[in-house]
Design an enzyme around this catalytic site. Sequence first.
Site, PDB file in Angstrom:
ATOM      1  N   ASP A   1       0.859  -1.178   0.000  1.00 40.94           N
ATOM      2  CA  ASP A   1       0.000   0.000   0.000  1.00 40.94           C
ATOM      3  C   ASP A   1       0.900   1.234   0.000  1.00 40.94           C
ATOM      4  O   ASP A   1       1.660   1.440   0.941  1.00 40.94           O
ATOM      5  CB  ASP A   1      -0.882  -0.033   1.239  1.00 40.94           C
ATOM      6  CG  ASP A   1      -1.905   1.088   1.300  1.00 40.94           C
ATOM      7  OD1 ASP A   1      -2.000   1.885   0.339  1.00 40.94           O
ATOM      8  OD2 ASP A   1      -2.611   1.170   2.319  1.00 40.94           O
TER       9      ASP A   1
ATOM     10  N   HIS B   1      -2.403   0.455  -4.619  1.00 40.27           N
ATOM     11  CA  HIS B   1      -2.368  -0.871  -4.020  1.00 40.27           C
ATOM     12  C   HIS B   1      -1.708  -1.791  -5.038  1.00 40.27           C
ATOM     13  O   HIS B   1      -2.109  -1.811  -6.208  1.00 40.27           O
ATOM     14  CB  HIS B   1      -3.768  -1.397  -3.720  1.00 40.27           C
ATOM     15  CG  HIS B   1      -4.502  -0.591  -2.715  1.00 40.27           C
ATOM     16  ND1 HIS B   1      -5.869  -0.567  -2.650  1.00 40.27           N
ATOM     17  CD2 HIS B   1      -4.076   0.216  -1.716  1.00 40.27           C
ATOM     18  CE1 HIS B   1      -6.250   0.216  -1.660  1.00 40.27           C
ATOM     19  NE2 HIS B   1      -5.175   0.707  -1.082  1.00 40.27           N
TER      20      HIS B   1
ATOM     21  N   SER C   1      -5.936   3.705  -5.293  1.00 35.23           N
ATOM     22  CA  SER C   1      -6.738   3.530  -4.074  1.00 35.23           C
ATOM     23  C   SER C   1      -8.054   4.292  -4.169  1.00 35.23           C
ATOM     24  O   SER C   1      -8.245   5.145  -5.044  1.00 35.23           O
ATOM     25  CB  SER C   1      -5.944   3.998  -2.855  1.00 35.23           C
ATOM     26  OG  SER C   1      -5.738   5.398  -2.927  1.00 35.23           O
TER      27      SER C   1
ATOM     28  N   ASP D   1       0.819   5.073   0.163  1.00 34.15           N
ATOM     29  CA  ASP D   1      -0.053   6.202   0.490  1.00 34.15           C
ATOM     30  C   ASP D   1       0.481   7.500  -0.104  1.00 34.15           C
ATOM     31  O   ASP D   1       1.687   7.742  -0.105  1.00 34.15           O
ATOM     32  CB  ASP D   1      -0.171   6.367   2.009  1.00 34.15           C
ATOM     33  CG  ASP D   1      -0.913   5.232   2.669  1.00 34.15           C
ATOM     34  OD1 ASP D   1      -1.787   4.638   2.012  1.00 34.15           O
ATOM     35  OD2 ASP D   1      -0.611   4.932   3.838  1.00 34.15           O
TER      36      ASP D   1
END
Length: 147
Positions: free
Chosen positions: A58, A94, A87, A60
């Site tokens: 993941d 992802h 995402s 961010d």
Amino acid sequence: MATARRWLRHRSKIPITHDNRPAASTHKWSWCSYDKAAASQHGDGLGFALGDGFAAIDLDHCLVDGKLEPWAESIVKAARGTYMEISISGTGLHIFGFGKLARGVNLGGIEAYSGGRYMTVSLRRFRRAPLVLKDLQPLLDDIVKEA
């Protein structure tokens, strides 16, 4: 992959089952097939439970105005050939594939897990990523070295 660990997610990101009961990434009774989750009238999206060889990374806040931030480029390049998606927020990525970690890794903007977690799924492919999963173990090992 009809028996893959998948379930719905609620707007609050709390996982729920296809029949609107609480779900958990560590309770197999709460998992269902993609087809069952996708057909459910409950929840407002899909989630995928990690484990049994499935792993995810993941990233961010790696997308700014739709452009990939330089710090994420090497990770995306190393993961080329596996399914990647934007995402739900539109600001992260992802990366899904196969691999195993002794424990999850959280480096702030980079997280990696292979069990005991679930990932929300947007189904918005990043840069025409293939609809296949590849072995992410070398990349996961590199991420662990950074932790």
